[in-house]
Design a protein around this motif. Structure first.
Motif, short mmCIF file in Angstrom:
data_model
loop_
_atom_site.label_atom_id
_atom_site.label_comp_id
_atom_site.label_asym_id
_atom_site.label_seq_id
_atom_site.Cartn_x
_atom_site.Cartn_y
_atom_site.Cartn_z
N GLN A 192 0.84 -1.19 0.00
CA GLN A 192 0.00 0.00 0.00
C GLN A 192 0.89 1.25 0.00
O GLN A 192 2.07 1.19 0.36
N PRO A 193 0.34 2.42 -0.39
CA PRO A 193 1.14 3.65 -0.35
C PRO A 193 1.79 3.90 1.00
O PRO A 193 2.95 4.30 1.08
N SER A 194 1.05 3.61 2.08
CA SER A 194 1.62 3.82 3.41
C SER A 194 2.80 2.91 3.67
O SER A 194 3.76 3.29 4.37
N ASP A 195 2.76 1.68 3.11
CA ASP A 195 3.88 0.75 3.27
C ASP A 195 5.12 1.28 2.56
O ASP A 195 6.24 1.24 3.09
N VAL A 196 4.93 1.78 1.34
CA VAL A 196 6.06 2.32 0.58
C VAL A 196 6.70 3.47 1.34
O VAL A 196 7.93 3.53 1.49
N VAL A 197 5.89 4.38 1.84
CA VAL A 197 6.40 5.53 2.57
C VAL A 197 7.14 5.07 3.82
O VAL A 197 8.24 5.56 4.14
N HIS A 198 6.57 4.10 4.53
CA HIS A 198 7.19 3.59 5.75
C HIS A 198 8.57 3.01 5.47
O HIS A 198 9.55 3.32 6.17
N PHE A 199 8.67 2.16 4.44
CA PHE A 199 9.95 1.54 4.12
C PHE A 199 11.01 2.57 3.74
O PHE A 199 12.15 2.51 4.19
N LEU A 200 10.62 3.54 2.91
CA LEU A 200 11.59 4.56 2.48
C LEU A 200 12.03 5.44 3.64
O LEU A 200 13.22 5.76 3.77
N LYS A 201 11.08 5.80 4.51
CA LYS A 201 11.45 6.63 5.66
C LYS A 201 12.40 5.89 6.59
O LYS A 201 13.38 6.47 7.09
N GLU A 202 12.13 4.60 6.83
CA GLU A 202 12.99 3.83 7.72
C GLU A 202 14.38 3.62 7.12
O GLU A 202 15.40 3.75 7.80
N LEU A 203 14.43 3.29 5.85
CA LEU A 203 15.72 3.07 5.19
C LEU A 203 16.55 4.35 5.13
O LEU A 203 17.79 4.30 5.17
N SER A 204 15.88 5.48 5.08
CA SER A 204 16.60 6.75 5.01
C SER A 204 17.30 7.08 6.32
O SER A 204 18.10 8.02 6.37
N ARG A 205 17.00 6.32 7.37
CA ARG A 205 17.64 6.55 8.67
C ARG A 205 18.99 5.85 8.78
O ARG A 205 19.69 5.99 9.78
N LEU A 206 19.37 5.09 7.77
CA LEU A 206 20.66 4.41 7.79
C LEU A 206 21.80 5.43 7.84
O LEU A 206 21.68 6.57 7.36
N HIS A 207 22.93 4.99 8.35
CA HIS A 207 24.12 5.84 8.34
C HIS A 207 24.54 6.10 6.90
O HIS A 207 24.43 5.21 6.05
N PRO A 208 25.00 7.32 6.57
CA PRO A 208 25.36 7.64 5.18
C PRO A 208 26.34 6.65 4.55
O PRO A 208 26.30 6.45 3.33
N GLU A 209 27.19 6.02 5.35
CA GLU A 209 28.15 5.07 4.79
C GLU A 209 27.46 3.84 4.20
O GLU A 209 28.00 3.17 3.33
N ASN A 210 26.26 3.54 4.68
CA ASN A 210 25.56 2.34 4.22
C ASN A 210 24.53 2.61 3.13
O ASN A 210 24.02 1.65 2.52
N THR A 211 24.21 3.87 2.88
CA THR A 211 23.18 4.14 1.87
C THR A 211 23.56 3.67 0.47
O THR A 211 22.68 3.23 -0.28
N PRO A 212 24.85 3.69 0.07
CA PRO A 212 25.17 3.15 -1.26
C PRO A 212 24.83 1.67 -1.38
O PRO A 212 24.41 1.21 -2.45
N LEU A 213 25.01 0.89 -0.29
CA LEU A 213 24.67 -0.52 -0.32
C LEU A 213 23.17 -0.72 -0.53
O LEU A 213 22.74 -1.61 -1.27
N VAL A 214 22.39 0.12 0.13
CA VAL A 214 20.93 0.01 -0.02
C VAL A 214 20.52 0.38 -1.44
O VAL A 214 19.72 -0.31 -2.08
N ARG A 215 21.07 1.49 -1.95
CA ARG A 215 20.66 1.94 -3.28
C ARG A 215 20.98 0.92 -4.37
O ARG A 215 20.29 0.84 -5.39
N SER A 216 22.03 0.12 -4.18
CA SER A 216 22.40 -0.86 -5.21
C SER A 216 21.74 -2.22 -4.98
O SER A 216 21.92 -3.14 -5.78
#
Length: 699
Positions: A192-216
């Protein structure tokens, strides 16, 4: 099902490309190798490689450059590298009159941006770096960080229209991110739209060093796919949450799905309040993406709320205009009027932001408005950051307006600030002085003393523009022993950059020859057939005149020169072009016409006075007088030939006098402070003055 859900996108203007890439995203995610198990295995292998000390190189942008959310808060290219577009603009001159024959330190460039490369969605590198060959990259780290968004801390009201990049969401651990990605593969099409928003918001809380791993990660790519599917189902608040998440995830500004988000936000713009529109524009700024379609809607809403706009909203609007490099013509006057209403209430950093915004957006406001802004800046100069102070100088440089009190304050401020300023700040101080023809050694000497220690941080254009500024103001090598040699060496180390930016090399070399410095290896490069071909290739750059000036100077001042020269056809073409322009403009000015007429009367006829350009590469005209067998010229075309409130000639015109003497002429000056007052006097007084000048030159 996906085709039906996305069918509406086909009808949005300008999104054919983005839609096609979104379809490719679907195909990529639906491949068998994008399964959950493969995704887990990929992440596990990366972690194991790290633990075992393997030298496997993974894509990790933060290891090589500032992330966009960090660079906006430091000295990143998105907020602070504006010279190529702004410096070449000649604003209506105020107290300083424009000089048609003054060499510009930055030529006219196209305002169009380089096309961003839109490649695989889960592996998009920084566009400006990825698109350049290795030999053209200049990966210089910032020498001094500045907070370009410090003004947003001045008032609590900014919180509603901006994103505070210093306040990241509370962090989560890597294993929590893996769990979230696992849930994405479980929910899949039931998301659902709320699920998408929830996942993106939570993943955006990762430390910047790990965001490239998530994006790939393929599961993150799948999540982006579902965000596109739900795009028109998001509420406005959810859309803003997703955009914030993209900021913290450092999603590349060239990512193709961002075009779809811009279109959706543009479609909903009419439903948003003005503060919401400002917030969305700020989020795009943090992402680092130019969004002209959305900004049109923002600017279109200004007129309806101009009377209700608060100070923070006005300053944020100007900031957005500056970063978007545009202020619509119909908004200039209303924005100026509102700015004048609030100018006395501006905080020091807000003043700096207003000045930078007007400079970047190339917005010409009235002389009175510039004076009032600078008056306010002068009253709080001691509280301003170095960044804000430099921005005021940029506005004065763009406006060609001298503000005596502010310039005198710079003679007090720069000496005790220069030792902690970075290359670009120092460069802009020097450029402002040269643009205003203002030579003050209390400003220039501390800048020159600081720069040799920073030369490793200089880009090619930094070095060249600094050489131009100091050469224009006639600061001699003997006065600043370490300055010129260190910057010349810097140019030698960056020769490859001049194949891409030929105008920079010519800028630097002209600054050098103004003060009789002739690095022959660099001149050989600039006059080589290969370099000339590159320099003349771009229709947006007019470099013929600069090449001509350099070539003729070499011929006069380096008699031993055996290196390359311009072909005679090109020299003749430029000389003719300059003379035609002089005849239509400079030759028609009252000071020239009256001097010519008075000399003819004094000497007895037209045959004794010849108006021409003796040295056309110096871009000014002469009145050549034949008194005997050796012609003695009387150069007149100008108060802009001298430093501000000084009898010292600027670099180009000092070079001309030097070269006239080398060519065998005797120079008789009709200085503007003597000749201009005589324009209103009688014919007898003018003739007496000229007679005295000519007679004294023969003694």
């Amino acid at each position: 099902m996906l085709s039906r859900r996305l069918a509406w996108l086909r009808y949005l203007p300008g999104l054919t490309k983005d839609f096609a890439q979104a379809q490719c995203l679907r195909e990529y995610c639906d491949k068998p190798e994008a399964s959950e198990q493969d995704g887990k295995r990929e992440v596990r292998q990366r972690q194991e490689a790290t633990l075992q000390g393997d030298y496997t190189l993974h894509y990790n942008p933060p290891s090589y450059h500032n992330s966009k959310w960090d660079s906006v808060a430091s000295q990143g290219h998105t907020d602070n590298d504006e010279d190529e577009q702004c410096l070449s603009i000649l604003a209506p001159s105020f107290r300083q009159q424009s000089n048609c024959y003054t060499v510009s330190s930055s030529r006219r460039l196209s305002n169009s941006k380089n096309t961003l490369l839109e490649i695989a969605l889960n592996n998009v590198s920084e566009p400006e770096t990825a698109s350049l060959p290795q030999s053209h990259r200049e990966p210089v780290p910032p020498d001094v960080k500045v907070d370009t968004r410090a003004f947003q801390k001045c008032r609590p009201e900014y919180a509603s229209v901006t994103l505070d990049l210093t306040q990241r969401p509370p962090p989560i651990q890597w294993d929590q991110a893996l769990l979230l990605l696992h849930k994405v593969t479980i929910l899949k099409g039931n998301m659902q739209p709320s699920d998408v928003v929830h996942f993106l918001k939570e993943l955006s809380r990762l430390h910047p060093e790990n965001t490239p791993l998530v994006r790939s990660d393929t599961r993150f790519v799948m999540l982006l796919r579902y965000s596109v599917e739900n795009l028109h189902h998001f509420t406005q608040c959810q859309l803003l949450d997703v955009l914030r998440s993209f900021v913290w995830l450092d999603l590349p500004s060239s990512h193709s799905i961002l075009g779809l988000y811009e279109a959706e936000l543009s479609r909903r713009a009419s439903q948003m309040t003005f503060p919401q529109l400002l917030l969305v524009a700020d989020l795009w700024r943090c992402i680092g993406r130019q969004v002209p379609q959305f900004l049109e809607h923002l600017y279109g809403s200004v007129s309806s709320c101009i009377g209700l706009m608060s100070i923070s909203e006005l300053v944020q609007l100007l900031y957005i205009m500056g970063e978007g490099r545009q202020c619509p013509a119909d908004l200039v006057r209303p924005v100026e009027q509102l700015l004048m209403h609030h100018v006395h209430k501006l905080e020091p950093e807000e003043v700096g932001t207003v000045c930078l915004a007007l400079f970047k957006s190339q917005t010409s406001i009235s002389e009175g408005a510039v004076n009032q802004i600078t008056d306010k800046a002068h009253s709080v100069v001691e509280k301003m950051s170095d960044f804000a102070m430099v921005n005021v100088l940029k506005l004065l440089r763009f406006s060609h307006l001298d503000h005596r009190a502010w310039l005198e304050a710079m003679a007090q401020e720069v000496p005790h600030r220069a030792h902690k300023m970075g290359v670009q700040g120092l460069m802009h101080v020097a450029l402002a002085c040269s643009a205003l023809h203002y030579r003050n050694d209390c400003i220039l000497m501390p800048v020159a003393e600081r720069l040799p220690s920073l030369v490793s941080h200089c880009r090619s254009k930094d070095s060249c523009k600094l050489l131009w500024a100091f050469g224009t103001l006639g600061v001699l090598p003997s006065q600043i022993p370490g300055f010129y040699p260190s910057l010349i060496d810097s140019l030698r180390q960056k020769k490859s950059a001049f194949q891409r930016y030929p105008e920079h090399l010519l800028t630097g070399l002209l600054g050098l020859v103004f003060v009789s410095q002739f690095p022959e290896d660099l001149i050989t490069l600039a006059l080589s057939p290969e370099f000339i071909r590159v320099a003349l290739k771009s229709p947006q750059l007019e470099l013929k005149k600069d090449l001509f000036t350099l070539d003729e100077t070499v011929a006069l001042e380096l008699p031993h020169w055996t290196g390359p020269r311009l072909v005679s056809e090109l020299r003749e073409e430029v000389a003719e072009m300059l003379w035609k322009y002089a005849q239509s403009d400079v030759c028609q000015k009252p000071e020239v016409v009256q001097a010519e007429c008075a000399l003819k009367d004094l000497l007895g006829g037209d045959q004794f006075v010849r108006k021409r350009m003796i040295l056309p590469h110096t871009r000014s005209i002469d009145l050549e007088v034949h008194l005997d067998s050796t012609g003695q010229p009387v150069p007149v075309s100008n108060r802009n030939h001298h430093c501000y409130h000084s009898e010292q000639l600027l670099g180009l015109h000092a070079m001309k006098r030097r070269q006239l003497r080398l060519a065998g002429y005797r120079v008789v000056e009709l200085s503007h402070w003597e000749w201009f007052p005589l324009l209103r006097k009688s014919r007898t007084e003018k003739l007496a003055y000229l007679h005295c000048k000519l007679s004294s030159s023969l003694e």
